[in-house]
Write a protein that holds these residues in place. Structure first.
Motif, PDB file in Angstrom:
ATOM      1  N   MET A   1      74.527  19.379  22.686  1.00  0.00           N
ATOM      2  CA  MET A   1      74.744  20.604  23.464  1.00  0.00           C
ATOM      3  C   MET A   1      75.442  20.295  24.785  1.00  0.00           C
ATOM      4  SD  MET A   1      74.355  23.862  23.982  1.00  0.00           S
ATOM      5  CE  MET A   1      74.199  25.019  25.323  1.00  0.00           C
ATOM      6  N   GLU A   2      74.886  19.337  25.527  1.00  0.00           N
ATOM      7  CA  GLU A   2      75.460  19.008  26.826  1.00  0.00           C
ATOM      8  C   GLU A   2      76.871  18.461  26.688  1.00  0.00           C
ATOM      9  OE1 GLU A   2      74.648  16.195  30.725  1.00  0.00           O
ATOM     10  OE2 GLU A   2      73.247  16.174  29.037  1.00  0.00           O
ATOM     11  N   ALA A   3      77.065  17.568  25.698  1.00  0.00           N
ATOM     12  CA  ALA A   3      78.385  16.985  25.487  1.00  0.00           C
ATOM     13  C   ALA A   3      79.400  18.050  25.118  1.00  0.00           C
ATOM     14  CB  ALA A   3      78.317  15.917  24.400  1.00  0.00           C
ATOM     15  N   ASN A   4      79.005  18.982  24.299  1.00  0.00           N
ATOM     16  CA  ASN A   4      79.922  20.053  23.885  1.00  0.00           C
ATOM     17  C   ASN A   4      80.311  20.925  25.067  1.00  0.00           C
ATOM     18  OD1 ASN A   4      79.852  19.167  21.244  1.00  0.00           O
ATOM     19  ND2 ASN A   4      78.169  20.537  20.667  1.00  0.00           N
ATOM     20  N   LEU A   5      79.351  21.294  25.908  1.00  0.00           N
ATOM     21  CA  LEU A   5      79.638  22.143  27.061  1.00  0.00           C
ATOM     22  C   LEU A   5      80.539  21.424  28.066  1.00  0.00           C
ATOM     23  CD1 LEU A   5      76.180  23.830  27.768  1.00  0.00           C
ATOM     24  CD2 LEU A   5      78.176  24.839  26.667  1.00  0.00           C
ATOM     25  N   LYS A   6      80.230  20.160  28.320  1.00  0.00           N
ATOM     26  CA  LYS A   6      81.047  19.399  29.266  1.00  0.00           C
ATOM     27  C   LYS A   6      82.466  19.228  28.725  1.00  0.00           C
ATOM     28  CE  LYS A   6      79.175  16.314  31.815  1.00  0.00           C
ATOM     29  NZ  LYS A   6      78.539  15.093  32.382  1.00  0.00           N
ATOM     30  N   GLU A   7      82.577  19.033  27.397  1.00  0.00           N
ATOM     31  CA  GLU A   7      83.893  18.895  26.782  1.00  0.00           C
ATOM     32  C   GLU A   7      84.703  20.180  26.941  1.00  0.00           C
ATOM     33  OE1 GLU A   7      85.805  17.849  22.396  1.00  0.00           O
ATOM     34  OE2 GLU A   7      83.715  17.384  22.823  1.00  0.00           O
ATOM     35  N   ILE A   8      84.038  21.315  26.798  1.00  0.00           N
ATOM     36  CA  ILE A   8      84.717  22.600  26.984  1.00  0.00           C
ATOM     37  C   ILE A   8      85.259  22.699  28.407  1.00  0.00           C
ATOM     38  CG2 ILE A   8      84.359  25.100  27.158  1.00  0.00           C
ATOM     39  CD1 ILE A   8      82.328  24.876  24.892  1.00  0.00           C
ATOM     40  N   VAL A   9      84.443  22.317  29.383  1.00  0.00           N
ATOM     41  CA  VAL A   9      84.843  22.414  30.791  1.00  0.00           C
ATOM     42  C   VAL A   9      86.002  21.474  31.101  1.00  0.00           C
ATOM     43  CG1 VAL A   9      84.084  22.041  33.170  1.00  0.00           C
ATOM     44  CG2 VAL A   9      82.563  23.165  31.549  1.00  0.00           C
ATOM     45  N   LEU A  10      85.888  20.207  30.680  1.00  0.00           N
ATOM     46  CA  LEU A  10      86.914  19.221  30.996  1.00  0.00           C
ATOM     47  C   LEU A  10      88.230  19.503  30.265  1.00  0.00           C
ATOM     48  CD1 LEU A  10      84.769  15.946  31.014  1.00  0.00           C
ATOM     49  CD2 LEU A  10      85.549  17.290  32.975  1.00  0.00           C
ATOM     50  N   ASN A  11      88.123  19.965  29.029  1.00  0.00           N
ATOM     51  CA  ASN A  11      89.336  20.245  28.250  1.00  0.00           C
ATOM     52  C   ASN A  11      90.066  21.497  28.742  1.00  0.00           C
ATOM     53  OD1 ASN A  11      88.916  18.001  26.666  1.00  0.00           O
ATOM     54  ND2 ASN A  11      87.962  19.128  24.983  1.00  0.00           N
ATOM     55  N   ASN A  12      89.344  22.347  29.430  1.00  0.00           N
ATOM     56  CA  ASN A  12      89.947  23.589  29.921  1.00  0.00           C
ATOM     57  C   ASN A  12      89.941  23.634  31.454  1.00  0.00           C
ATOM     58  OD1 ASN A  12      90.259  25.408  27.298  1.00  0.00           O
ATOM     59  ND2 ASN A  12      88.263  24.379  27.160  1.00  0.00           N
ATOM     60  N   SER A  13      90.082  22.457  32.047  1.00  0.00           N
ATOM     61  CA  SER A  13      89.988  22.355  33.506  1.00  0.00           C
ATOM     62  C   SER A  13      91.064  23.176  34.212  1.00  0.00           C
ATOM     63  CB  SER A  13      90.073  20.887  33.932  1.00  0.00           C
ATOM     64  OG  SER A  13      91.305  20.318  33.519  1.00  0.00           O
ATOM     65  N   ASN A  14      92.263  23.241  33.639  1.00  0.00           N
ATOM     66  CA  ASN A  14      93.342  24.009  34.277  1.00  0.00           C
ATOM     67  C   ASN A  14      92.983  25.478  34.421  1.00  0.00           C
ATOM     68  OD1 ASN A  14      94.959  21.747  34.581  1.00  0.00           O
ATOM     69  ND2 ASN A  14      96.015  22.058  32.621  1.00  0.00           N
ATOM     70  N   ASP A  15      92.405  26.045  33.361  1.00  0.00           N
ATOM     71  CA  ASP A  15      92.009  27.455  33.413  1.00  0.00           C
ATOM     72  C   ASP A  15      90.877  27.677  34.411  1.00  0.00           C
ATOM     73  OD1 ASP A  15      93.876  28.064  31.471  1.00  0.00           O
ATOM     74  OD2 ASP A  15      92.454  27.872  29.803  1.00  0.00           O
ATOM     75  N   ILE A  16      89.926  26.761  34.417  1.00  0.00           N
ATOM     76  CA  ILE A  16      88.787  26.898  35.326  1.00  0.00           C
ATOM     77  C   ILE A  16      89.239  26.735  36.780  1.00  0.00           C
ATOM     78  CG2 ILE A  16      86.598  25.846  36.038  1.00  0.00           C
ATOM     79  CD1 ILE A  16      86.080  25.206  33.101  1.00  0.00           C
ATOM     80  N   VAL A  17      90.157  25.797  37.004  1.00  0.00           N
ATOM     81  CA  VAL A  17      90.679  25.605  38.358  1.00  0.00           C
ATOM     82  C   VAL A  17      91.382  26.868  38.835  1.00  0.00           C
ATOM     83  CG1 VAL A  17      92.427  24.393  39.710  1.00  0.00           C
ATOM     84  CG2 VAL A  17      90.878  23.106  38.250  1.00  0.00           C
ATOM     85  N   LYS A  18      92.171  27.458  37.970  1.00  0.00           N
ATOM     86  CA  LYS A  18      92.887  28.682  38.323  1.00  0.00           C
ATOM     87  C   LYS A  18      91.916  29.806  38.680  1.00  0.00           C
ATOM     88  CE  LYS A  18      96.315  31.969  36.558  1.00  0.00           C
ATOM     89  NZ  LYS A  18      97.163  32.354  35.395  1.00  0.00           N
ATOM     90  N   MET A  19      90.881  29.956  37.863  1.00  0.00           N
ATOM     91  CA  MET A  19      89.866  30.992  38.129  1.00  0.00           C
ATOM     92  C   MET A  19      89.134  30.701  39.437  1.00  0.00           C
ATOM     93  SD  MET A  19      88.382  31.318  34.229  1.00  0.00           S
ATOM     94  CE  MET A  19      86.990  32.340  34.726  1.00  0.00           C
ATOM     95  N   TRP A  20      88.853  29.422  39.670  1.00  0.00           N
ATOM     96  CA  TRP A  20      88.123  29.042  40.882  1.00  0.00           C
ATOM     97  C   TRP A  20      88.969  29.324  42.124  1.00  0.00           C
ATOM     98  CZ3 TRP A  20      88.900  25.284  44.718  1.00  0.00           C
ATOM     99  CH2 TRP A  20      87.798  25.046  45.555  1.00  0.00           C
ATOM    100  N   LEU A  21      90.248  28.973  42.068  1.00  0.00           N
ATOM    101  CA  LEU A  21      91.137  29.224  43.204  1.00  0.00           C
ATOM    102  C   LEU A  21      91.239  30.718  43.504  1.00  0.00           C
ATOM    103  CD1 LEU A  21      94.017  26.678  42.433  1.00  0.00           C
ATOM    104  CD2 LEU A  21      92.319  26.529  44.258  1.00  0.00           C
TER     105      LEU A  21
END
Length: 289
Positions: A1-21
């Protein structure tokens, strides 16, 4: 579970960074960052989010966090920038993960919240600790520097030193003045010390008491203290308060005090031009003879 969630975050870092900005930018109008240039604000945010993702990948990148926290302090940015930014990252990450899943049950939602908290909370703690530690260190260094500047003893000529005092004198500073004065007199082999109070706005009973103590301490180790910078209003205050300064010399200006210091050390200021004229006249008279 944890590995899957972290993989989702790291693999989609560009989208998350954009949302965060975008999330951080929304609050900019209402806080201290509104006065910061767009270039600095954007570059700092980019560095911040890079530190966050580096910490997630390496399970805590202390050196990166330490360097970033120190730069923020040098920029003068408050701790709230870090905590607000991390809370925004928490919200964005949770929303992104939930948006990528078809699951809507309470258990999955709770698991996502728990895992994101496990990633974010250690980073927040490290950032706060590093920021606080760097801040305390800088404050400590500044305090030492200010103490050194608050009561300097300046050797201006052999056996003559000057201590210019500027600003309010409280008990702590008076203690520092006494220590610097005694240490400096011995270090510079000073026979005369000029304490210049031109920059001291108020001379009350306490201030005068501390100055008298300092002068008396200098006298006990074999040197003379001259108080200079006695403005008319200060003189009137001293008289009205009944403060006795008769035990050591006082002068209205540093120039007059320095002239007295020269006399006390068996020296004086000579007018070179006048002396040269006298020599020329003497030579002329000898030639005539």
């Amino acid at each position: 579970m944890e590995a899957n969630l972290k993989e989702i975050v790291l693999n989609n870092s560009n989208d998350i960074v954009k949302m965060w900005l975008e999330e951080v930018e929304k609050h900019r109008k209402h806080d201290y960052t509104s006065s910061i240039s767009d270039e600095l604000f954007e570059s700092t945010n980019r560095e911040f989010v890079n530190v966050i993702f580096t910490s997630l990948e390496k399970q805590g990148a202390t050196n990166d966090i330490e360097g970033f926290a120190e730069r923020l302090i040098n920029l003068g940015w408050p701790l709230s920038y870090l905590t607000d930014g991390m809370q925004a990252f928490r919200r964005v990450t949770i929303n992104y993960i939930l948006g990528q899943s078809t699951k809507v049950d309470t258990q999955y939602f709770s698991e996502v919240l728990g895992k994101v908290d496990e990633w974010v909370d250690p980073v927040i703690n490290q950032l706060v600790n590093e920021y606080s530690g760097s801040w305390e260190n800088i404050v400590s260094l500044q305090k030492v520097a200010l103490q050194e500047l608050s009561a300097p003893l300046i050797p201006v000529m052999e056996n003559i030193t000057v201590m210019p005092l500027i600003g309010t004198i409280d008990t702590e500073r008076a203690k520092l003045i006494m220590e610097n004065l005694l240490d400096g007199v011995i270090k510079h082999h000073a026979d005369v010390v000029l304490i210049d109070i031109t920059g001291v706005p108020v001379v009350d009973t306490m201030v005068a008491h501390h100055i008298i103590q300092a002068a008396e301490a200098v006298r006990l180790i074999g040197s003379t203290c001259i108080l200079v910078g006695i403005r008319p209003e200060i003189a009137q205050t001293i008289v009205n308060l009944g403060i006795d300064l008769s035990k050591f010399p006082t002068k209205s200006s540093l120039k007059k005090g320095f002239e007295s210091a020269l006399e006390l050390t068996n020296r004086r200021i000579e007018d070179i031009q006048s002396k040269n004229n006298e020599i020329e006249e003497l030579v002329d008279s000898l030639d005539r003879e």
